[in-house]
Design a protein around this motif. Structure first.
Motif, PDB file in Angstrom:
ATOM      1  N   ASN B 149       6.811  -1.510 -21.826  1.00 23.41           N
ATOM      2  CA  ASN B 149       6.962  -0.881 -20.497  1.00 23.41           C
ATOM      3  C   ASN B 149       5.876   0.145 -20.281  1.00 23.41           C
ATOM      4  N   GLU B 150       5.516   0.865 -21.351  1.00 22.92           N
ATOM      5  CA  GLU B 150       4.473   1.886 -21.217  1.00 22.92           C
ATOM      6  C   GLU B 150       3.156   1.236 -20.783  1.00 22.92           C
ATOM      7  N   GLU B 151       2.835   0.112 -21.430  1.00 20.18           N
ATOM      8  CA  GLU B 151       1.574  -0.566 -21.075  1.00 20.18           C
ATOM      9  C   GLU B 151       1.608  -1.023 -19.620  1.00 20.18           C
ATOM     10  N   ILE B 152       2.735  -1.598 -19.209  1.00 26.61           N
ATOM     11  CA  ILE B 152       2.857  -2.102 -17.829  1.00 26.61           C
ATOM     12  C   ILE B 152       2.781  -0.949 -16.840  1.00 26.61           C
ATOM     13  N   ASP B 153       3.528   0.149 -17.131  1.00 33.62           N
ATOM     14  CA  ASP B 153       3.519   1.295 -16.207  1.00 33.62           C
ATOM     15  C   ASP B 153       2.132   1.920 -16.113  1.00 33.62           C
ATOM     16  N   SER B 154       1.421   2.001 -17.234  1.00 31.47           N
ATOM     17  CA  SER B 154       0.061   2.560 -17.211  1.00 31.47           C
ATOM     18  C   SER B 154      -0.834   1.752 -16.295  1.00 31.47           C
ATOM     19  N   LEU B 155      -0.743   0.438 -16.462  1.00 32.84           N
ATOM     20  CA  LEU B 155      -1.598  -0.424 -15.650  1.00 32.84           C
ATOM     21  C   LEU B 155      -1.280  -0.264 -14.164  1.00 32.84           C
ATOM     22  N   LYS B 156       0.015  -0.167 -13.851  1.00 37.84           N
ATOM     23  CA  LYS B 156       0.425   0.000 -12.448  1.00 37.84           C
ATOM     24  C   LYS B 156      -0.063   1.336 -11.901  1.00 37.84           C
ATOM     25  N   ALA B 157      -0.017   2.391 -12.741  1.00 34.91           N
ATOM     26  CA  ALA B 157      -0.497   3.713 -12.293  1.00 34.91           C
ATOM     27  C   ALA B 157      -1.981   3.637 -11.951  1.00 34.91           C
ATOM     28  N   ILE B 158      -2.737   2.977 -12.816  1.00 33.25           N
ATOM     29  CA  ILE B 158      -4.180   2.837 -12.531  1.00 33.25           C
ATOM     30  C   ILE B 158      -4.385   2.002 -11.277  1.00 33.25           C
ATOM     31  N   ALA B 159      -3.570   0.981 -11.111  1.00 30.06           N
ATOM     32  CA  ALA B 159      -3.710   0.121  -9.927  1.00 30.06           C
ATOM     33  C   ALA B 159      -3.497   0.921  -8.651  1.00 30.06           C
ATOM     34  N   ARG B 160      -2.534   1.840  -8.669  1.00 29.26           N
ATOM     35  CA  ARG B 160      -2.295   2.652  -7.470  1.00 29.26           C
ATOM     36  C   ARG B 160      -3.496   3.543  -7.184  1.00 29.26           C
ATOM     37  N   ALA B 161      -4.036   4.178  -8.231  1.00 27.20           N
ATOM     38  CA  ALA B 161      -5.218   5.029  -8.046  1.00 27.20           C
ATOM     39  C   ALA B 161      -6.408   4.185  -7.580  1.00 27.20           C
ATOM     40  N   THR B 162      -6.494   2.960  -8.069  1.00 23.80           N
ATOM     41  CA  THR B 162      -7.603   2.074  -7.671  1.00 23.80           C
ATOM     42  C   THR B 162      -7.505   1.721  -6.197  1.00 23.80           C
ATOM     43  N   ALA B 163      -6.287   1.485  -5.730  1.00 22.91           N
ATOM     44  CA  ALA B 163      -6.109   1.154  -4.314  1.00 22.91           C
ATOM     45  C   ALA B 163      -6.617   2.293  -3.449  1.00 22.91           C
ATOM     46  N   THR B 164      -6.288   3.522  -3.827  1.00 24.69           N
ATOM     47  CA  THR B 164      -6.785   4.686  -3.083  1.00 24.69           C
ATOM     48  C   THR B 164      -8.308   4.748  -3.131  1.00 24.69           C
ATOM     49  N   ALA B 165      -8.854   4.472  -4.313  1.00 27.49           N
ATOM     50  CA  ALA B 165     -10.316   4.515  -4.462  1.00 27.49           C
ATOM     51  C   ALA B 165     -10.988   3.498  -3.543  1.00 27.49           C
ATOM     52  N   PHE B 166     -10.444   2.291  -3.447  1.00 25.44           N
ATOM     53  CA  PHE B 166     -11.018   1.279  -2.550  1.00 25.44           C
ATOM     54  C   PHE B 166     -10.977   1.756  -1.111  1.00 25.44           C
ATOM     55  N   GLU B 167      -9.860   2.365  -0.732  1.00 27.82           N
ATOM     56  CA  GLU B 167      -9.726   2.846   0.636  1.00 27.82           C
ATOM     57  C   GLU B 167     -10.762   3.939   0.903  1.00 27.82           C
ATOM     58  N   ASN B 168     -10.971   4.837  -0.080  1.00 28.85           N
ATOM     59  CA  ASN B 168     -11.977   5.892   0.072  1.00 28.85           C
ATOM     60  C   ASN B 168     -13.359   5.313   0.285  1.00 28.85           C
ATOM     61  N   VAL B 169     -13.700   4.305  -0.527  1.00 29.72           N
ATOM     62  CA  VAL B 169     -15.026   3.677  -0.406  1.00 29.72           C
ATOM     63  C   VAL B 169     -15.189   3.078   0.993  1.00 29.72           C
ATOM     64  N   ARG B 170     -14.132   2.421   1.462  1.00 32.63           N
ATOM     65  CA  ARG B 170     -14.194   1.814   2.796  1.00 32.63           C
ATOM     66  C   ARG B 170     -14.423   2.884   3.862  1.00 32.63           C
ATOM     67  N   LEU B 171     -13.701   4.002   3.739  1.00 32.02           N
ATOM     68  CA  LEU B 171     -13.832   5.081   4.718  1.00 32.02           C
ATOM     69  C   LEU B 171     -15.216   5.710   4.668  1.00 32.02           C
ATOM     70  N   VAL B 172     -15.726   5.963   3.469  1.00 34.93           N
ATOM     71  CA  VAL B 172     -17.057   6.573   3.336  1.00 34.93           C
ATOM     72  C   VAL B 172     -18.121   5.660   3.938  1.00 34.93           C
ATOM     73  N   ASN B 173     -18.024   4.355   3.659  1.00 35.16           N
ATOM     74  CA  ASN B 173     -18.995   3.414   4.235  1.00 35.16           C
ATOM     75  C   ASN B 173     -18.924   3.406   5.749  1.00 35.16           C
ATOM     76  N   SER B 174     -17.706   3.398   6.264  1.00 35.46           N
ATOM     77  CA  SER B 174     -17.506   3.374   7.705  1.00 35.46           C
ATOM     78  C   SER B 174     -18.054   4.653   8.337  1.00 35.46           C
ATOM     79  N   LEU B 175     -17.811   5.784   7.688  1.00 34.71           N
ATOM     80  CA  LEU B 175     -18.313   7.055   8.191  1.00 34.71           C
ATOM     81  C   LEU B 175     -19.835   7.097   8.167  1.00 34.71           C
ATOM     82  N   THR B 176     -20.426   6.634   7.060  1.00 35.67           N
ATOM     83  CA  THR B 176     -21.880   6.604   6.949  1.00 35.67           C
ATOM     84  C   THR B 176     -22.482   5.761   8.058  1.00 35.67           C
ATOM     85  N   GLU B 177     -21.865   4.614   8.332  1.00 42.33           N
ATOM     86  CA  GLU B 177     -22.382   3.747   9.384  1.00 42.33           C
ATOM     87  C   GLU B 177     -22.271   4.423  10.739  1.00 42.33           C
ATOM     88  N   THR B 178     -21.163   5.104  10.980  1.00 49.00           N
ATOM     89  CA  THR B 178     -20.977   5.808  12.248  1.00 49.00           C
ATOM     90  C   THR B 178     -22.034   6.894  12.412  1.00 49.00           C
TER      91      THR B 178
END
Lengths: 117, 381
Positions: B149-178
């Protein structure tokens, strides 16, 4: 005899005004063109030329081939532009005037051409 | 399934290490600015945290899974793409569910042939992004085992942080283009304003030269400024890409066409003019109209102006011929001095459109004719 000047400017209104201004400042406008190709063709057959005023942005093209040709034959020239001067223009180490043109500044630049001759 | 140690049961030293690793990974994810950065952080962070023998980062590429990065004891599938329906990462993304597989060769969702060349015997695959997963993270082991369970929960925690990171990259790119777009528009605006000032400077100085009195100057200058402003209006209509010859001509002659219909006729195929050319054309036609209204066909009843143009399609390059013909006006007298109006017509129009032009003060009525090859400045639309 009046010194001869070449004008390259793609806007008809500005060209007509520049012709008047240059004549007022004592120059004979030997020719004026809106594009690079006819200018280069004319330059090849031109004997005497004492200066040139070159608009940098000629719509679809830049004036730099003309600047190069003038540099080769040792004819002094100044750039004229509605934008800030692009890096390529700065390489030529010539004056750069901005539109709308300041006639006093133009006069000073042309005076230096006369003295260099 | 044997009872798995809960996170709380794990010896303090290793849970501190796990926490530090997780925090470190999340911090580095928060400063990632590109997708490649994200993948690089995730592959090492997820592997350190889960203790897996390998981690792969998978991105969704339309209907395929793209294995973009990995950190493993042996090669996996870096650089390869598989259809989403044919791999476990696709399954995880499509079903929005973490897959936990203790023995891959016993699971039908796994494409066994793709796995046989690898060390993988068991895995956890978790999607990244809650609603619409855009990626997945896979943790792989070289032995058949049940992931904790620890291994699974760790991976899920990283996945959540990764989702935020992808969204940040998308926003930064969009802002730069604007921001880039805004800077471009500001420069364009600056250029157009400078051009307009230069045009006004030209109109003012030339009007001044040819006006015999202050009143005459004010009248003619005001009329030309109006014409200039109409030209700009027509250009703005098409975002300054080009202006239509017929619309420009109609705008130029609008001040002279009162309610008497039929006095001005404008006709010809659709031609587009570049901005600088459009301004010169409108002002030139405006001058022709001004002269006609003062001295020519538009100064009395029964006079007519015909403005027409055609393109010789057979010629190479194609030739545009534009004709202005006045009829029914008073007897024409050539003007004594060449003033700005004539200069704008005879010199300005061919300068701007190219080609040659002739202004003729024929006694029956003024005519003007211009012939020019079509070009980037004057084109069929």
């Amino acid at each position: 005899m009046k010194p001869r000047i070449l004008l390259v400017e793609d806007e008809a209104l500005v060209a007509m005004m520049m012709e008047d201004v240059l004549e007022d400042l004592g120059w004979e406008v030997a020719a004026s063109f809106a594009d690079v190709r006819p200018t280069l063709e004319w330059l090849e057959k031109c004997d005497t030329l004492d200066g040139a005023v070159l608009d940098i942005n000629l719509g679809a093209e830049m004036v730099f081939p003309v600047a190069e040709a003038l540099r080769k034959r040792g004819t002094p020239f100044t750039f004229l532009t509605g934008y800030t001067a692009p890096p390529k223009a700065v390489e030529f180490e010539t004056p750069v005037l901005t539109k709308p043109v300041d006639v006093d500044e133009l006069e000073r630049v042309l005076e230096r051409f006369r003295q260099a001759a | 399934m044997a009872a798995q140690p809960a996170l709380a049961d794990i010896p303090a030293a290793s849970s501190t290490l796990a926490l530090n690793t997780l925090v470190d990974t999340i911090e580095r994810l928060s400063s990632a600015r590109t997708v490649a950065d994200i993948a690089a952080v995730v592959r090492t962070g997820a592997r350190a945290l889960t203790g897996a023998d390998g981690v792969a980062v998978v991105l969704r590429d339309e209907d395929r899974c793209h294995y973009v990065d990995e950190d493993a004891v042996g090669p996996l599938w870096k650089g390869l793409k598989f259809p989403m329906t044919a791999c476990i990462s696709g399954w995880a993304m499509l079903n929005r569910e973490t897959a936990v597989i203790p023995d891959i060769y016993k699971d039908a969702r796994i494409p066994h042939d793709a796995y046989r060349p690898t060390f993988v015997k068991s895995l956890v695959m978790t999607p990244v992004g809650g609603d619409q997963p855009v990626a997945a993270i896979g943790a792989y082991w070289a032995a058949e085992r049940t992931p904790t369970n620890e291994e699974i929960d760790s991976l899920k925690a990283i996945a959540r942080a990764t989702a935020t990171a992808f969204e940040n990259v998308r926003l930064v790119n969009s802002l730069t283009e604007t921001i880039n777009q805004r800077d471009f528009l500001i420069r364009e605006l600056d250029h157009r304003v400078k051009n307009m000032l230069a045009s006004i400077q030209s109109i003012a100085t030339q009007s001044l030269r040819s006006s015999e009195s202050q009143e005459a100057f004010v009248e003619v200058f005001a009329a030309r400024l109006q014409a200039l402003s109409h030209a700009h209006e027509l250009l703005t209509k098409r975002s300054w890409k080009h202006a239509d010859l017929k619309e420009l001509s109609a705008a130029a002659l609008a001040p002279f066409s009162d309610s008497k219909t039929g006095r001005i006729r404008i006709d010809g195929p659709q031609i587009g003019l570049r901005p600088e050319t459009a301004v010169a054309l409108l002002l030139g036609i405006h001058e022709l109209g001004t002269n006609a209204a003062k001295y020519g066909a538009l100064s009395q009843d029964g006079g007519t102006v015909d403005l027409s143009w055609n393109v010789d399609m057979g010629a190479e390059p194609r030739i545009l011929t534009l004709d202005w013909r006045e009829t029914g006006g008073p007897a024409v007298e050539a003007p004594k001095a060449k003033h700005m109006g004539c200069k704008m017509i005879e010199r300005g129009l061919p300068y701007a459109l190219g080609g040659t032009a002739k202004l003729d003060f024929a006694p029956e009525g003024v005519t003007f004719s211009l012939k020019t090859p079509l070009s980037e400045r004057v084109a069929l639309t």
